[in-house]
Design an enzyme around this catalytic site. Structure first.
Site, PDB file in Angstrom:
ATOM      1  N   ASP A  85       6.296  -2.486   0.469  1.00 12.87           N
ATOM      2  CA  ASP A  85       6.600  -1.171   0.960  1.00 12.87           C
ATOM      3  C   ASP A  85       8.236  -0.914   0.703  1.00 12.87           C
ATOM      4  OD1 ASP A  85       5.932   1.013   3.218  1.00 12.87           O
ATOM      5  OD2 ASP A  85       7.402   0.063   4.004  1.00 12.87           O
ATOM      6  N   ASP A  90      -0.536  -5.346   2.140  1.00 17.03           N
ATOM      7  CA  ASP A  90       0.628  -4.856   2.316  1.00 17.03           C
ATOM      8  C   ASP A  90       1.788  -5.516   2.844  1.00 17.03           C
ATOM      9  OD1 ASP A  90       2.458  -2.246   2.421  1.00 17.03           O
ATOM     10  OD2 ASP A  90       0.449  -1.147   2.454  1.00 17.03           O
ATOM     11  N   GLU A 150       6.448  -0.134  -4.053  1.00 18.06           N
ATOM     12  CA  GLU A 150       6.548   1.317  -3.711  1.00 18.06           C
ATOM     13  C   GLU A 150       7.916   1.459  -3.864  1.00 18.06           C
ATOM     14  OE1 GLU A 150       6.125   4.623  -0.315  1.00 18.06           O
ATOM     15  OE2 GLU A 150       6.859   2.706   0.324  1.00 18.06           O
ATOM     16  N   HIS A 166      -1.741   7.142   1.510  1.00 19.71           N
ATOM     17  CA  HIS A 166      -1.805   7.645   2.813  1.00 19.71           C
ATOM     18  C   HIS A 166      -0.688   8.496   3.278  1.00 19.71           C
ATOM     19  CE1 HIS A 166       0.788   4.124   2.374  1.00 19.71           C
ATOM     20  NE2 HIS A 166       1.284   4.362   3.693  1.00 19.71           N
ATOM     21  N   ASP A 167       0.328   8.709   2.498  1.00 19.61           N
ATOM     22  CA  ASP A 167       1.445   9.449   2.764  1.00 19.61           C
ATOM     23  C   ASP A 167       1.655  10.823   2.235  1.00 19.61           C
ATOM     24  OD1 ASP A 167       2.718   7.298   4.243  1.00 19.61           O
ATOM     25  OD2 ASP A 167       3.944   6.546   2.330  1.00 19.61           O
TER      26      ASP A 167
END
Ligand code: TEU
Length: 514
Positions: A207, A101, A257, A318-319
């Protein structure tokens, strides 16, 4: 492009690991890199091709690693640089790719760059972040609002008393935004990419990739036009990032993302052939469980992005609340079949292959600022009856509560049960690996009955998914033999006519045309 030249990130499946919650090797209750390495065989047995790790860099953990204070070191919670190297090496030895990431929009407020930037107005790094004078009356420079508004909206600006200016933070005040308009910032952040590429990393998940282009005039957000993200300058910046990846051999890739909830806004990112290789689609992830909605969304994206673009589908990370919690356990099996049979690169979030649901977190154990703890509950590897309350995740007290269903849903308990979610994922992934039409074939949705989403892949096979908790007629044209059903009892090889086939409640099937 010949089949043999298809890059891995197009033909493969990516599995997301949230390192805090995957496997703890040292008993401190928090997952770590050595824990991941020790569990890599789970991914091989599952049948995925690549692993994406959420951040494990040095961080004060205000946002559990998405606040990076040193991009080129590992946080002691997760291990050491040597552990990161061992992980990449262990993945490669098993034929798995490793994606890290990369968080380019912001750093931690404890990063050396920000400490310098905030020290005085004339520090050479002042312009690495976004500083502005207050508006009259001491108001923030504009109307931008930060993310994480669980307890009310907050400006994206915090006043730093020492120098009398506000700094920009799209997320927490502990996550100041880098100023990508200063050429020194891309230069430094490109070097971070090179640091990891030199160590053998196969690619990056970027990200909030759309946020590294903002209106340099800091104009107010308006209805229908945001000035704090998705600014035209983002595209040349993504091109420059791709050029860094292309300095290296071996199909290094970037998946962005791009959290834009309108596919028309997402399409330029997906269409570009010289920017991100893949973009996550959050319109798809946020859909309600509805056959016509999924059909319309996938059809629209295929149309908008065009045949040259390659979709990247995910239904969880994970969000976001887990699939089995959002849609239910029955639908979660159908969702797995959809995710792994659409045209594109599927991303599977850890634990979805076990059918985990969100775990209730009592108020005194809440640690996340945005209500995301329930989805980050640790992975149950073995039943507590044999492995203790840490369920093989940890010998200590897990940082978040373990699922109360660990006994039944533990990976080892599901492995030998042919009716389990894990067995369904393995069967789907094995079929995908063995079937070129599933990996690379074209996509065409089919006219079908109520609550059924059906599509063809490569003209060779069809997928029909019943979104209803009751039997439904497929009512589509085509005949062939059954390759796989989400209902384990249905025998493969059965001859099927899609026109007359009735699917069981929450049943999906893959049918090879005769
Ligand atoms: O997420 C950014 C982002 O777009 C989401 O927080 C989004 O606003 C939310 O899911 C809407 O419900 C990324 C990371 O995935 C997240 O974990 C980080 O907290 C965030 O960036 C900041 O780095």
């Amino acid at each position: 492009m010949a089949a043999s030249e298809t890059p891995w990130w197009r033909s493969g499946v990516v599995y997301q690991i949230y390192p805090r919650s995957f496997a703890d090797s040292n008993g401190d209750g928090v997952g770590d890199l050595a824990g991941v390495t020790a569990r890599l065989d789970h991914l091989v047995d599952l049948g995925v091709d690549a692993v994406w790790l959420s951040p494990f860099y040095r961080s004060p953990m205000a946002d559990f690693g998405y606040d990076v204070s040193d991009h080129t070191d590992v946080d002691p919670t997760f291990g050491t640089l040597a552990d990161a190297d061992a992980l990449v090496e262990g993945a490669h030895r098993r034929g798995l790719r490793a994606i890290f990431d990369w968080v380019p929009n912001h750093t931690s407020d404890r990063h050396a760059w920000f400490l310098a930037s905030r020290s005085t107005r004339d520090d050479p790094k002042r312009s690495w972040y976004v500083w502005r004078d207050p508006r009259p009356g001491g108001r923030p420079p504009n109307n931008w609002i930060s993310a994480f508004s669980l307890d009310g909206e907050r400006p994206s600006w915090t006043l730093d008393e020492r120098t009398g200016q506000f700094y920009l933070h799209s997320f927490l005040p502990e996550q100041p935004d880098l100023n990508w308009d200063d050429p020194a910032v891309p230069e430094a952040m490109h070097d971070v990419l090179r640091f990891w590429l030199d160590r053998g990393v196969d690619g990056f998940r970027i990200d909030v990739a759309h946020a590294i282009g903002k209106d340099p005039a800091l104009g107010d957000n308006e209805p229908g036009r945001r000035h704090d993200q998705d600014w035209p300058s983002v595209h040349p910046r993504l091109q420059a990032i791709r050029h860094v990846l292309e300095e290296y051999e071996g199909d290094r890739m970037a998946v962005g993302e791009v959290y834009l909830l309108d596919q028309a806004e997402l399409a330029p990112y997906a269409r570009a052939t010289d920017e991100l290789h893949l973009v996550h689609n959050f319109v798809f992830l946020n859909l309600p469980w509805s056959a016509p909605r999924f059909r319309a969304t996938v059809d629209e994206f295929e149309e908008l992005a065009g045949p040259g673009a390659w979709p990247a589908w995910c239904l969880g990370n994970h969000d976001h609340p887990r699939i089995a919690s959002r849609y239910g356990r029955g639908p979660a099996r159908v969702a797995a079949m959809m995710l792994l049979t659409l045209r594109g690169t599927p991303f599977v979030f850890q634990g979805d292959e076990l059918g985990l649901t969100d775990v209730e977190v009592p108020p005194e154990r809440i640690v996340d600022v945005d209500g995301r703890d329930p989805v980050r509950s640790p992975i149950p590897w073995e039943p507590p009856s044999s492995a203790g309350p840490g369920a093989g995740f940890s010998t200590g007290e897990p940082w978040l509560p373990m699922t109360p269903e660990a006994e039944r849903l533990a990976a080892s308990a599901q492995a030998g049960d042919c009716e389990s979610m894990l067995s369904l994922y393995r069967a789907l992934l094995a079929l995908r690996r063995a079937t070129p039409a599933l990996r690379e074939g074209s996509y065409k949705s089919l006219e079908a009955g109520e609550d059924v989403y059906a599509f063809e892949r490569g003209g060779d096979l069809a997928v029909a998914l019943n979104f209803a908790p009751e039997p439904r007629r497929v009512g589509a044209t085509g005949r062939g033999s059954l390759l796989l059903s989400t209902r384990p009892a249905t025998p493969c090889g059965t001859e099927i006519d899609l026109a007359t086939l009735t699917l069981e409640p929450d049943e999906g099937v893959i049918v090879a045309f005769a």
